[in-house]
Write a protein that holds these residues in place. Structure first.
Motif, PDB file in Angstrom:
ATOM      1  N   GLY A 202     102.198  -2.088  30.304  1.00  0.00           N
ATOM      2  CA  GLY A 202     102.369  -3.431  29.770  1.00  0.00           C
ATOM      3  C   GLY A 202     101.676  -3.580  28.433  1.00  0.00           C
ATOM      4  O   GLY A 202     100.627  -2.999  28.208  1.00  0.00           O
ATOM      5  N   ASN A 203     102.287  -4.370  27.535  1.00  0.00           N
ATOM      6  CA  ASN A 203     101.651  -4.618  26.250  1.00  0.00           C
ATOM      7  C   ASN A 203     101.741  -6.082  25.825  1.00  0.00           C
ATOM      8  O   ASN A 203     101.467  -6.410  24.680  1.00  0.00           O
ATOM      9  CB  ASN A 203     102.217  -3.708  25.163  1.00  0.00           C
ATOM     10  CG  ASN A 203     103.704  -3.907  24.963  1.00  0.00           C
ATOM     11  OD1 ASN A 203     104.309  -4.812  25.536  1.00  0.00           O
ATOM     12  ND2 ASN A 203     104.297  -3.060  24.159  1.00  0.00           N
ATOM     13  N   GLU A 204     102.146  -6.962  26.757  1.00  0.00           N
ATOM     14  CA  GLU A 204     102.182  -8.375  26.434  1.00  0.00           C
ATOM     15  C   GLU A 204     102.054  -9.216  27.698  1.00  0.00           C
ATOM     16  O   GLU A 204     102.308  -8.741  28.802  1.00  0.00           O
ATOM     17  CB  GLU A 204     103.468  -8.752  25.688  1.00  0.00           C
ATOM     18  CG  GLU A 204     104.737  -8.523  26.467  1.00  0.00           C
ATOM     19  CD  GLU A 204     105.995  -8.771  25.642  1.00  0.00           C
ATOM     20  OE1 GLU A 204     105.990  -9.653  24.761  1.00  0.00           O
ATOM     21  OE2 GLU A 204     106.981  -8.082  25.894  1.00  0.00           O
ATOM     22  N   CYS A 205     101.622 -10.457  27.493  1.00  0.00           N
ATOM     23  CA  CYS A 205     101.562 -11.403  28.603  1.00  0.00           C
ATOM     24  C   CYS A 205     102.502 -12.558  28.280  1.00  0.00           C
ATOM     25  O   CYS A 205     102.949 -12.716  27.140  1.00  0.00           O
ATOM     26  CB  CYS A 205     100.141 -11.879  28.866  1.00  0.00           C
ATOM     27  SG  CYS A 205      99.547 -13.147  27.752  1.00  0.00           S
ATOM     28  N   PHE A 206     102.790 -13.372  29.286  1.00  0.00           N
ATOM     29  CA  PHE A 206     103.756 -14.446  29.138  1.00  0.00           C
ATOM     30  C   PHE A 206     103.218 -15.753  29.705  1.00  0.00           C
ATOM     31  O   PHE A 206     102.529 -15.756  30.725  1.00  0.00           O
ATOM     32  CB  PHE A 206     105.047 -14.105  29.902  1.00  0.00           C
ATOM     33  CG  PHE A 206     105.707 -12.845  29.447  1.00  0.00           C
ATOM     34  CD1 PHE A 206     106.658 -12.862  28.433  1.00  0.00           C
ATOM     35  CD2 PHE A 206     105.385 -11.626  30.029  1.00  0.00           C
ATOM     36  CE1 PHE A 206     107.267 -11.699  28.018  1.00  0.00           C
ATOM     37  CE2 PHE A 206     106.000 -10.458  29.619  1.00  0.00           C
ATOM     38  CZ  PHE A 206     106.941 -10.480  28.613  1.00  0.00           C
ATOM     39  N   VAL A 207     103.585 -16.852  29.049  1.00  0.00           N
ATOM     40  CA  VAL A 207     103.351 -18.196  29.560  1.00  0.00           C
ATOM     41  C   VAL A 207     104.739 -18.796  29.769  1.00  0.00           C
ATOM     42  O   VAL A 207     105.571 -18.775  28.860  1.00  0.00           O
ATOM     43  CB  VAL A 207     102.552 -19.066  28.568  1.00  0.00           C
ATOM     44  CG1 VAL A 207     102.385 -20.484  29.106  1.00  0.00           C
ATOM     45  CG2 VAL A 207     101.208 -18.439  28.256  1.00  0.00           C
ATOM     46  N   VAL A 208     104.989 -19.315  30.966  1.00  0.00           N
ATOM     47  CA  VAL A 208     106.308 -19.856  31.291  1.00  0.00           C
ATOM     48  C   VAL A 208     106.371 -21.318  30.862  1.00  0.00           C
ATOM     49  O   VAL A 208     105.575 -22.136  31.313  1.00  0.00           O
ATOM     50  CB  VAL A 208     106.607 -19.733  32.799  1.00  0.00           C
ATOM     51  CG1 VAL A 208     107.997 -20.266  33.115  1.00  0.00           C
ATOM     52  CG2 VAL A 208     106.455 -18.292  33.261  1.00  0.00           C
ATOM     53  N   GLU A 209     107.303 -21.635  29.978  1.00  0.00           N
ATOM     54  CA  GLU A 209     107.496 -23.018  29.554  1.00  0.00           C
ATOM     55  C   GLU A 209     108.446 -23.742  30.504  1.00  0.00           C
ATOM     56  O   GLU A 209     108.208 -24.887  30.874  1.00  0.00           O
ATOM     57  CB  GLU A 209     108.048 -23.075  28.128  1.00  0.00           C
ATOM     58  CG  GLU A 209     108.220 -24.491  27.618  1.00  0.00           C
ATOM     59  CD  GLU A 209     108.651 -24.543  26.171  1.00  0.00           C
ATOM     60  OE1 GLU A 209     109.606 -25.283  25.875  1.00  0.00           O
ATOM     61  OE2 GLU A 209     108.031 -23.862  25.332  1.00  0.00           O
ATOM     62  N   SER A 210     109.528 -23.061  30.885  1.00  0.00           N
ATOM     63  CA  SER A 210     110.476 -23.662  31.820  1.00  0.00           C
ATOM     64  C   SER A 210     111.190 -22.549  32.583  1.00  0.00           C
ATOM     65  O   SER A 210     111.252 -21.416  32.125  1.00  0.00           O
ATOM     66  CB  SER A 210     111.501 -24.524  31.084  1.00  0.00           C
ATOM     67  OG  SER A 210     112.297 -23.728  30.224  1.00  0.00           O
ATOM     68  N   GLY A 211     111.699 -22.905  33.756  1.00  0.00           N
ATOM     69  CA  GLY A 211     112.413 -21.936  34.574  1.00  0.00           C
ATOM     70  C   GLY A 211     111.542 -21.353  35.672  1.00  0.00           C
ATOM     71  O   GLY A 211     110.372 -21.735  35.830  1.00  0.00           O
TER      72      GLY A 211
ATOM     73  N   ILE B 209     106.962 -17.537  40.156  1.00  0.00           N
ATOM     74  CA  ILE B 209     106.253 -18.033  38.988  1.00  0.00           C
ATOM     75  C   ILE B 209     107.101 -19.152  38.400  1.00  0.00           C
ATOM     76  O   ILE B 209     108.321 -19.017  38.276  1.00  0.00           O
ATOM     77  CB  ILE B 209     106.047 -16.922  37.940  1.00  0.00           C
ATOM     78  CG1 ILE B 209     105.252 -15.759  38.539  1.00  0.00           C
ATOM     79  CG2 ILE B 209     105.366 -17.467  36.697  1.00  0.00           C
ATOM     80  CD1 ILE B 209     105.191 -14.540  37.634  1.00  0.00           C
ATOM     81  N   SER B 210     106.450 -20.260  38.021  1.00  0.00           N
ATOM     82  CA  SER B 210     107.192 -21.385  37.452  1.00  0.00           C
ATOM     83  C   SER B 210     106.482 -21.913  36.203  1.00  0.00           C
ATOM     84  O   SER B 210     105.464 -21.373  35.772  1.00  0.00           O
ATOM     85  CB  SER B 210     107.363 -22.486  38.497  1.00  0.00           C
ATOM     86  OG  SER B 210     106.112 -22.886  39.004  1.00  0.00           O
ATOM     87  N   ALA B 211     107.027 -22.985  35.646  1.00  0.00           N
ATOM     88  CA  ALA B 211     106.519 -23.555  34.394  1.00  0.00           C
ATOM     89  C   ALA B 211     105.009 -23.791  34.451  1.00  0.00           C
ATOM     90  O   ALA B 211     104.478 -24.245  35.458  1.00  0.00           O
ATOM     91  CB  ALA B 211     107.238 -24.856  34.089  1.00  0.00           C
ATOM     92  N   GLY B 212     104.340 -23.428  33.357  1.00  0.00           N
ATOM     93  CA  GLY B 212     102.904 -23.623  33.246  1.00  0.00           C
ATOM     94  C   GLY B 212     102.078 -22.448  33.718  1.00  0.00           C
ATOM     95  O   GLY B 212     100.862 -22.428  33.521  1.00  0.00           O
ATOM     96  N   GLU B 213     102.716 -21.462  34.315  1.00  0.00           N
ATOM     97  CA  GLU B 213     101.968 -20.303  34.818  1.00  0.00           C
ATOM     98  C   GLU B 213     101.996 -19.153  33.818  1.00  0.00           C
ATOM     99  O   GLU B 213     102.873 -19.057  32.974  1.00  0.00           O
ATOM    100  CB  GLU B 213     102.533 -19.866  36.162  1.00  0.00           C
ATOM    101  CG  GLU B 213     102.321 -20.917  37.251  1.00  0.00           C
ATOM    102  CD  GLU B 213     102.753 -20.435  38.606  1.00  0.00           C
ATOM    103  OE1 GLU B 213     101.896 -19.843  39.303  1.00  0.00           O
ATOM    104  OE2 GLU B 213     103.930 -20.631  38.954  1.00  0.00           O
ATOM    105  N   VAL B 214     101.005 -18.277  33.949  1.00  0.00           N
ATOM    106  CA  VAL B 214     100.841 -17.114  33.084  1.00  0.00           C
ATOM    107  C   VAL B 214     100.978 -15.869  33.934  1.00  0.00           C
ATOM    108  O   VAL B 214     100.518 -15.820  35.066  1.00  0.00           O
ATOM    109  CB  VAL B 214      99.438 -17.127  32.431  1.00  0.00           C
ATOM    110  CG1 VAL B 214      99.201 -15.878  31.602  1.00  0.00           C
ATOM    111  CG2 VAL B 214      99.243 -18.379  31.604  1.00  0.00           C
ATOM    112  N   PHE B 215     101.621 -14.824  33.381  1.00  0.00           N
ATOM    113  CA  PHE B 215     101.647 -13.536  34.074  1.00  0.00           C
ATOM    114  C   PHE B 215     101.581 -12.412  33.054  1.00  0.00           C
ATOM    115  O   PHE B 215     101.899 -12.585  31.894  1.00  0.00           O
ATOM    116  CB  PHE B 215     102.888 -13.398  34.981  1.00  0.00           C
ATOM    117  CG  PHE B 215     104.208 -13.351  34.255  1.00  0.00           C
ATOM    118  CD1 PHE B 215     104.800 -12.140  33.929  1.00  0.00           C
ATOM    119  CD2 PHE B 215     104.879 -14.518  33.910  1.00  0.00           C
ATOM    120  CE1 PHE B 215     106.024 -12.087  33.281  1.00  0.00           C
ATOM    121  CE2 PHE B 215     106.094 -14.485  33.269  1.00  0.00           C
ATOM    122  CZ  PHE B 215     106.667 -13.269  32.944  1.00  0.00           C
ATOM    123  N   GLY B 216     101.100 -11.272  33.518  1.00  0.00           N
ATOM    124  CA  GLY B 216     100.993 -10.090  32.666  1.00  0.00           C
ATOM    125  C   GLY B 216      99.738 -10.054  31.814  1.00  0.00           C
ATOM    126  O   GLY B 216      99.612  -9.205  30.939  1.00  0.00           O
TER     127      GLY B 216
END
Length: 117
Positions: A41-50, A64-71
């Motif tokens: 892995g080389n990046e993380c994500f913040v979910v805005e929608s979906g 995982i849903s909006a507002g959550e972070v993964f990676g």
């Protein structure tokens, strides 16, 4: 992406703002695999929608849903991903690459040292 604060800004707020500015918006369609188990892995994500499904060995273990972070572990360590993450709906995400994270943290540390000395 905006940052709302109910208190006076601090030095950490500036750092957080720089990290947010380094993020990139991207979309994902249903069934799109964003993270593959076992890959570096080389990046993380913040979910805005979906929504997204977290799968280990093909079995769904979390959502995982909006507002959550993964990676986020990928920002600190160069280790294989521990799960697949697959979009289950049209999704909007913000991604932060490890190089941008490290550059921001390094620059802030150098600036803090200069201020001290």
């Amino acid at each position: 992406m905006t940052l709302a604060r109910a208190r006076a800004p601090s030095q950490d707020d500036g750092q957080l703002n720089r990290l947010v500015e380094a993020m990139h918006c991207r979309g994902a369609e249903p069934s799109e695999v964003l993270v593959r188990q076992g890959e570096k892995g080389n990046e993380c994500f913040v979910v805005e929608s979906g929504t997204l499904a977290v799968r280990v060995g093909g079995k769904q273990v979390d959502t995982i849903s909006a507002g959550e972070v993964f990676g986020e572990v990928a920002l600190l360590y160069n280790v294989p991903r521990t799960a697949d993450v697959v979009a289950t709906s049209a999704t909007t995400l913000w991604s932060l690459h490890r190089a941008d994270f490290q550059r921001t943290m390094r620059s802030d540390a150098i600036n803090r040292r200069r201020e001290i000395y």
